[in-house]
Design an enzyme around this catalytic site. Structure first.
Site, PDB file in Angstrom:
ATOM      1  N   GLU A 165     -24.345 -96.164 -23.715  1.00 57.48           N
ATOM      2  CA  GLU A 165     -23.003 -96.115 -24.286  1.00 57.48           C
ATOM      3  C   GLU A 165     -22.043 -95.320 -23.407  1.00 57.48           C
ATOM      4  O   GLU A 165     -20.873 -95.701 -23.235  1.00 57.48           O
ATOM      5  CB  GLU A 165     -23.050 -95.483 -25.687  1.00 57.48           C
ATOM      6  CG  GLU A 165     -23.881 -96.272 -26.692  1.00 57.48           C
ATOM      7  CD  GLU A 165     -25.330 -95.822 -26.765  1.00 57.48           C
ATOM      8  OE1 GLU A 165     -25.917 -95.865 -27.854  1.00 57.48           O
ATOM      9  OE2 GLU A 165     -25.883 -95.418 -25.700  1.00 57.48           O
TER      10      GLU A 165
ATOM     11  N   THR B 202     -66.105-109.322 -12.354  1.00 56.65           N
ATOM     12  CA  THR B 202     -65.074-108.447 -11.783  1.00 56.65           C
ATOM     13  C   THR B 202     -65.449-107.853 -10.432  1.00 56.65           C
ATOM     14  O   THR B 202     -64.575-107.370  -9.714  1.00 56.65           O
ATOM     15  CB  THR B 202     -64.788-107.282 -12.742  1.00 56.65           C
ATOM     16  OG1 THR B 202     -65.976-106.494 -12.920  1.00 56.65           O
ATOM     17  CG2 THR B 202     -64.327-107.795 -14.098  1.00 56.65           C
TER      18      THR B 202
ATOM     19  N   LEU C 100     -65.018 -98.178 -19.483  1.00 56.68           N
ATOM     20  CA  LEU C 100     -63.917 -97.488 -20.142  1.00 56.68           C
ATOM     21  C   LEU C 100     -63.076 -98.466 -20.967  1.00 56.68           C
ATOM     22  O   LEU C 100     -62.720 -98.175 -22.114  1.00 56.68           O
ATOM     23  CB  LEU C 100     -63.039 -96.777 -19.116  1.00 56.68           C
ATOM     24  CG  LEU C 100     -61.809 -96.046 -19.662  1.00 56.68           C
ATOM     25  CD1 LEU C 100     -62.196 -95.029 -20.724  1.00 56.68           C
ATOM     26  CD2 LEU C 100     -61.042 -95.365 -18.532  1.00 56.68           C
TER      27      LEU C 100
END
Length: 368
Positions: free
Chosen positions: A56, A164, A305
């Site tokens: 603003e 992975t 994890l």
């Protein structure tokens, strides 16, 4: 409440402006503002980095004279003093006639107060225009305000057969340069990047935002690099080497170790966490990240994890990059998620699927 097509166009522009701050405003939410008088835009702005002007104030400065104008703002103007003054008061003093906000501030301590201050000054106030779209711009800030934990997303990369890394741990590179550029942008949007000591030992990762890999304009890239996310290492036994890149310069690092364990040499900012379920207590970790005002938390780690966070119900989103290759049955799986029956399967809802270079990116939300 009835909004016109012109109102909708102006709020859409304010949302477009808000997104310009997504790499730089944290911990503040990124907000956009458009000032209009007699059908013409007289000022625009978006939130600057913490300590700088809010949207603003930027729009008012550009307008110069905003008397009688309508302000379209993506989040309720603030009513409290922080590093800057309250925007609601600035709009009052500027003499605007109308304020249209997309949504109320989700902070329960201040929600509605900015709008109340505007109404008390005789300003015509409306709220709720494109609210769903506005919520999608600042999901991490909303989550932190409403539940005391920012949005937690995990980034994973896998082959077509869901692997992975090779059994040896070799993993660079499964995905191509376009996907890695996309990950850099995810990292740049984050307040904190969380990893485990296993990833640090295997990859000696730095987890920094690198300007040359972002693929942005020089101005946008400079803003992103200037505000590096906090690197968080979960190292219950203090195994991080003193010379690890993640402890080096370029970004702040918080090293979390187990209570009673000696933190590794070279770690300046350390935090002792309780042990739980064979690792560190995740609730205590996120309580600390909330205290540090982390809105967006990105997890870049190995399968254990991420699997632990998923089992604990603490992951809000999975972002999985799939490469057009096969790593074979001896390679490592996407997640450490020991399940025995179909009844235990984790349901996901896809929210986005897109091509990223030669790879595919899947975004999914767990159905806890």
């Amino acid at each position: 409440m009835i909004f016109t097509a012109f109102d909708t166009r102006m709020m859409a522009r304010a949302l477009q402006l808000a997104r310009r701050g997504r790499y730089s405003t944290m911990p503040n939410p990124h907000v956009g503002c458009v000032l209009v008088r007699e059908g013409h835009v007289i000022g625009e702005g978006y939130t600057r980095p913490a300590g700088g002007n809010h949207a603003e104030i930027e729009a008012l400065a550009q307008a110069g004279d905003a008397r009688g104008a309508t302000a379209y703002v993506t989040l309720e103007p603030c009513s409290h003093h922080g590093k800057t003054g309250p925007c609601a008061e600035a709009l009052v003093q500027a003499g605007v006639a109308r304020v249209v906000a997309a949504m109320e501030d989700p902070n329960p301590e201040v929600s509605g107060r900015g709008l109340a201050r505007l109404r008390a000054a005789g300003i015509d106030v409306a709220c709720g225009l494109l609210q769903a779209e506005a919520e999608q711009v600042i999901p991490g800030f909303i989550a932190r305000m409403r539940r005391g934990r920012g949005r937690v997303r995990a980034k994973l990369a896998m082959s077509l057969d869901g692997r992975t890394a090779m059994a040896s741990g070799e993993s660079q590179w499964i995905t191509g340069p376009s996907a890695r550029r996309d990950v850099q942008r995810l990292r740049a949007m984050s307040c904190a990047v969380v990893t485990g000591v296993g990833t640090v030992l295997a990859d000696d990762c730095a987890l920094t935002v690198r300007e040359q890999e972002l693929g942005m304009s020089p101005e946008a890239a400079a803003r992103a690099v200037a505000r590096q996310p906090l690197r968080v290492v979960l190292d219950s036994r203090g195994q991080t080497p003193a010379g690890a890149r993640i402890l080096g310069p370029g970004a702040p690092t918080l090293l979390c170790h187990g209570e009673g364990e000696t933190p590794p040499a070279g770690a300046a900012d350390c935090l002792a966490l309780p042990f739980a379920d064979g690792g560190l207590e995740l609730a205590a970790l996120f309580a600390e990240l909330n205290r540090r005002q982390c809105n967006e938390i990105l997890v870049e780690s190995g399968p254990r994890l991420v699997g632990g966070m998923l089992r604990a119900g603490m992951l809000d989103e999975l972002i999985v990059y799939m490469a057009p290759c096969l790593l074979g049955s001896e390679a490592r799986p996407l997640l450490h998620l020991p399940l025995d029956t179909m009844a235990e399967k984790v349901e996901l809802a896809f929210t986005d699927v897109r091509r990223v270079g030669a790879d595919w990116r899947f975004t999914a939300v767990p159905r806890y």
